[in-house]
Structures are given as C-alpha cells and as structure tokens.
Design a protein around this motif. Structure first.
Motif, PDB file in Angstrom:
ATOM      1  N   ILE A  37      50.369  22.845  42.375  1.00 15.32           N
ATOM      2  CA  ILE A  37      50.802  23.007  40.996  1.00 15.32           C
ATOM      3  C   ILE A  37      52.292  22.725  40.877  1.00 15.32           C
ATOM      4  N   GLY A  38      52.663  22.154  39.761  1.00 20.10           N
ATOM      5  CA  GLY A  38      54.070  21.873  39.494  1.00 20.10           C
ATOM      6  C   GLY A  38      54.197  21.142  38.177  1.00 20.10           C
ATOM      7  N   SER A  39      55.393  21.159  37.615  1.00 17.35           N
ATOM      8  CA  SER A  39      55.626  20.456  36.355  1.00 17.35           C
ATOM      9  C   SER A  39      55.704  18.953  36.598  1.00 17.35           C
ATOM     10  N   SER A  40      55.765  18.187  35.528  1.00 20.13           N
ATOM     11  CA  SER A  40      55.913  16.745  35.644  1.00 20.13           C
ATOM     12  C   SER A  40      57.189  16.412  36.411  1.00 20.13           C
ATOM     13  N   GLY A  41      57.075  15.523  37.391  1.00 22.88           N
ATOM     14  CA  GLY A  41      58.241  15.153  38.191  1.00 22.88           C
ATOM     15  C   GLY A  41      58.487  16.037  39.393  1.00 22.88           C
ATOM     16  N   SER A  42      57.586  16.994  39.639  1.00 19.79           N
ATOM     17  CA  SER A  42      57.784  17.910  40.768  1.00 19.79           C
ATOM     18  C   SER A  42      57.426  17.272  42.107  1.00 19.79           C
ATOM     19  N   GLY A  43      56.664  16.157  42.075  1.00 22.97           N
ATOM     20  CA  GLY A  43      56.283  15.478  43.307  1.00 22.97           C
ATOM     21  C   GLY A  43      54.825  15.649  43.687  1.00 22.97           C
ATOM     22  N   LYS A  44      54.063  16.372  42.863  1.00 29.66           N
ATOM     23  CA  LYS A  44      52.680  16.680  43.253  1.00 29.66           C
ATOM     24  C   LYS A  44      51.799  15.430  43.293  1.00 29.66           C
ATOM     25  N   SER A  45      51.978  14.501  42.345  1.00 31.08           N
ATOM     26  CA  SER A  45      51.159  13.284  42.370  1.00 31.08           C
ATOM     27  C   SER A  45      51.557  12.367  43.520  1.00 31.08           C
ATOM     28  N   THR A  46      52.837  12.320  43.844  1.00 25.30           N
ATOM     29  CA  THR A  46      53.277  11.551  45.009  1.00 25.30           C
ATOM     30  C   THR A  46      52.668  12.130  46.277  1.00 25.30           C
ATOM     31  N   LEU A  47      52.626  13.452  46.364  1.00 25.05           N
ATOM     32  CA  LEU A  47      52.001  14.105  47.516  1.00 25.05           C
ATOM     33  C   LEU A  47      50.528  13.724  47.607  1.00 25.05           C
ATOM     34  N   MET A  48      49.825  13.706  46.463  1.00 24.54           N
ATOM     35  CA  MET A  48      48.421  13.329  46.483  1.00 24.54           C
ATOM     36  C   MET A  48      48.242  11.878  46.934  1.00 24.54           C
ATOM     37  N   ASN A  49      49.128  11.002  46.468  1.00 23.23           N
ATOM     38  CA  ASN A  49      49.017   9.586  46.851  1.00 23.23           C
ATOM     39  C   ASN A  49      49.178   9.397  48.354  1.00 23.23           C
ATOM     40  N   ILE A  50      50.044  10.195  48.963  1.00 25.21           N
ATOM     41  CA  ILE A  50      50.231  10.084  50.414  1.00 25.21           C
ATOM     42  C   ILE A  50      49.034  10.682  51.142  1.00 25.21           C
ATOM     43  N   ILE A  51      48.572  11.851  50.711  1.00 25.58           N
ATOM     44  CA  ILE A  51      47.392  12.456  51.335  1.00 25.58           C
ATOM     45  C   ILE A  51      46.188  11.523  51.203  1.00 25.58           C
ATOM     46  N   GLY A  52      46.074  10.845  50.051  1.00 22.54           N
ATOM     47  CA  GLY A  52      44.954   9.956  49.796  1.00 22.54           C
ATOM     48  C   GLY A  52      45.106   8.562  50.354  1.00 22.54           C
ATOM     49  N   CYS A  53      46.160   8.320  51.132  1.00 23.90           N
ATOM     50  CA  CYS A  53      46.399   7.002  51.746  1.00 23.90           C
ATOM     51  C   CYS A  53      46.566   5.908  50.701  1.00 23.90           C
ATOM     52  N   LEU A  54      47.079   6.286  49.529  1.00 25.73           N
ATOM     53  CA  LEU A  54      47.420   5.316  48.497  1.00 25.73           C
ATOM     54  C   LEU A  54      48.879   4.893  48.606  1.00 25.73           C
ATOM     55  N   ASP A  55      49.661   5.639  49.364  1.00 25.84           N
ATOM     56  CA  ASP A  55      51.079   5.345  49.576  1.00 25.84           C
ATOM     57  C   ASP A  55      51.459   5.876  50.955  1.00 25.84           C
ATOM     58  N   GLU A  56      52.611   5.442  51.449  1.00 27.62           N
ATOM     59  CA  GLU A  56      53.078   5.894  52.754  1.00 27.62           C
ATOM     60  C   GLU A  56      54.420   6.600  52.611  1.00 27.62           C
ATOM     61  N   PRO A  57      54.683   7.593  53.450  1.00 27.17           N
ATOM     62  CA  PRO A  57      55.980   8.279  53.384  1.00 27.17           C
ATOM     63  C   PRO A  57      57.116   7.383  53.840  1.00 27.17           C
ATOM     64  N   THR A  58      58.298   7.660  53.322  1.00 27.17           N
ATOM     65  CA  THR A  58      59.494   6.948  53.787  1.00 27.17           C
ATOM     66  C   THR A  58      59.847   7.387  55.199  1.00 27.17           C
ATOM     67  N   CYS A  59      59.700   8.682  55.459  1.00 25.77           N
ATOM     68  CA  CYS A  59      59.897   9.195  56.813  1.00 25.77           C
ATOM     69  C   CYS A  59      59.022  10.416  57.000  1.00 25.77           C
ATOM     70  N   GLY A  60      58.881  10.842  58.240  1.00 21.07           N
ATOM     71  CA  GLY A  60      57.972  11.928  58.569  1.00 21.07           C
ATOM     72  C   GLY A  60      56.647  11.379  59.055  1.00 21.07           C
ATOM     73  N   GLU A  61      55.714  12.270  59.347  1.00 22.89           N
ATOM     74  CA  GLU A  61      54.436  11.862  59.918  1.00 22.89           C
ATOM     75  C   GLU A  61      53.275  12.461  59.143  1.00 22.89           C
ATOM     76  N   TYR A  62      52.237  11.650  58.933  1.00 26.26           N
ATOM     77  CA  TYR A  62      51.003  12.111  58.304  1.00 26.26           C
ATOM     78  C   TYR A  62      49.836  11.807  59.231  1.00 26.26           C
ATOM     79  N   ARG A  63      49.073  12.853  59.547  1.00 29.92           N
ATOM     80  CA  ARG A  63      47.839  12.696  60.322  1.00 29.92           C
ATOM     81  C   ARG A  63      46.671  13.176  59.484  1.00 29.92           C
ATOM     82  N   LEU A  64      45.612  12.374  59.450  1.00 27.64           N
ATOM     83  CA  LEU A  64      44.386  12.722  58.745  1.00 27.64           C
ATOM     84  C   LEU A  64      43.275  12.840  59.780  1.00 27.64           C
ATOM     85  N   CYS A  65      42.653  14.007  59.845  1.00 28.52           N
ATOM     86  CA  CYS A  65      41.618  14.281  60.858  1.00 28.52           C
ATOM     87  C   CYS A  65      42.142  13.989  62.263  1.00 28.52           C
TER      88      CYS A  65
END
Length: 220
Positions: A37-65
């Motif tokens: 949850i968060g207001s518009s511009g809080s980053g929640k949709s960007t987070l979903m796009n990364i979790i959903g493999c629709l976008d990639e992070p600039t830095c850091g690591e994402y592992r799925l399963c």
C-alpha cells in the motif's frame, strides 16, 4: 518465492533522475498473501513491475523461486512471466475483439498448447469465476466486474505459482470489488502466492501481511 536484496530503480530523463525504489529488501514466501500500500508515486507499481519481471532493477538482486532474474534474455524473461506469474490489472487489459473464452486462452496460446486443451482449461477457469454463461461475450458486453473476473480467469488458467494484482478493484463498484477480493482470497487458499498493490487501506487490510511504501522505500 520472492527475494529482493537492496534493490533500487532509477529512471533517467534528460538531466533529471527519478528514484522510484530506494534500497528495497523484501522476502515473500510461498502461499503468502501480501498487500503493498502507498500513495501515488510511492513506488508500489514499480515494485510490482520488478517482481513481475516486467522491469529490471538498476542495482540490487532479485531472485524468483531461488533463481536470479537479472541478465535473463528477453525470451527467457517472457517464459518466466508466462509460467510462474498471473497478472491482474486495474484496467483489465483484455483484447476487445476477442470473446471472454479467447482472452482466457491467450497465455496458453503463447505456450503453444493445442486448441482443444486450451479451450478445456479456459472453460474451467471461467466456471471458477462464475462466468460459464458469458464465455462467448466480448468485453464490451460485460460489466466492469465481469471483465475483471475474466482477467482473473486468465491469470489462473496457466496455474501460476504467484498472482500479481495491481489495483484490481480500482475501477469497480463496491459489490464487484468484494467479489474480486473473494476470488483472490480463494486463489490464495488454494496455495497460490498473492501480491496485491493498492492505495485502499480496507483492501490492503484483507491480506495476511501489509507492506507500506513512501518515496520509494518500505516504511512499515
């Protein structure tokens, strides 16, 4: 299932830089129901796009399963999305010239499944969401709540491990929204991981765990 370690996301436009996510670390376990949850511009949709493999992070690591996502080829990323994740969007994202049945079949078309098998699975998914009498209707012949049910059937038809729902009740009246939430809760009760993005505290509170975001950070 989801492991984010010190993930940040930046968008560069001319001379400006938008920090959409700032040092996000997050674990989501198999079978969890998590709301973000968060207001518009809080980053929640960007987070979903990364979790959903629709976008990639600039830095850091994402592992799925347990598998690293960064660096996968476009075709491999598409395969992960198709087999591991079911998407439900605020604006339904249905193909307007196709019937409900054909819309639900789409993920299976991309998998290359035979027509008879696709139809059987799509019919079963539409029965699960209570639309067995609307299979041949195109989206314009369906209410908003019915269109979102088609979208949920499409998300479920490939039997994904995780469902990502981005503001799934945002365009619906209260009774339709309640029906959509019940379907997501039923999917979770059957063992699927559900990640729900919302700005509505009442919707977020129905999840087993709530994550609050502000300015690209997890704050609670």
């Amino acid at each position: 299932m989801v492991e984010l370690s010190h993930v940040s996301k930046e968008y560069h436009c001319k001379k400006s830089c938008v920090h959409a996510l700032r040092d996000i670390s997050l674990h989501i376990f198999p079978g969890e129901y998590v709301s973000v949850i968060g207001s518009s511009g809080s980053g929640k949709s960007t987070l979903m796009n990364i979790i959903g493999c629709l976008d990639e992070p600039t830095c850091g690591e994402y592992r799925l399963c347990g598998q690293p996502v960064q660096g996968l080829r476009t075709s491999s990323m598409a395969r992960v999305r198709n087999r591991e994740i079911g998407f439900v969007f605020q604006h339904f994202n249905l193909v307007h010239g196709m019937s409900a049945l054909k819309n639900v079949e789409l993920p299976l078309v991309f998998r290359g499944e035979p027509p008879a098998q696709r139809r059987e699975k799509a019919e079963r998914a539409l029965r699960l969401v209570g639309l067995e009498k609307r299979m041949d209707h195109v989206p314009a012949q369906l209410s908003g709540g019915q269109q979102q049910r088609v979208a949920i059937a499409r998300a479920l038809v490939g039997e994904p491990h995780m469902i990502l729902a981005d503001e799934p009740t945002g365009n619906l009246d209260a009774p339709s929204a309640a029906g959509v939430m019940e379907l997501l809760e039923k999917a979770n009760a059957q063992g699927r991981t559900v990640v729900l993005i919302t700005h509505d505290p009442a919707v977020a509170a129905r999840a087993g765990r709530m994550i609050r975001m502000e300015n690209g950070r997890i704050v609670g």
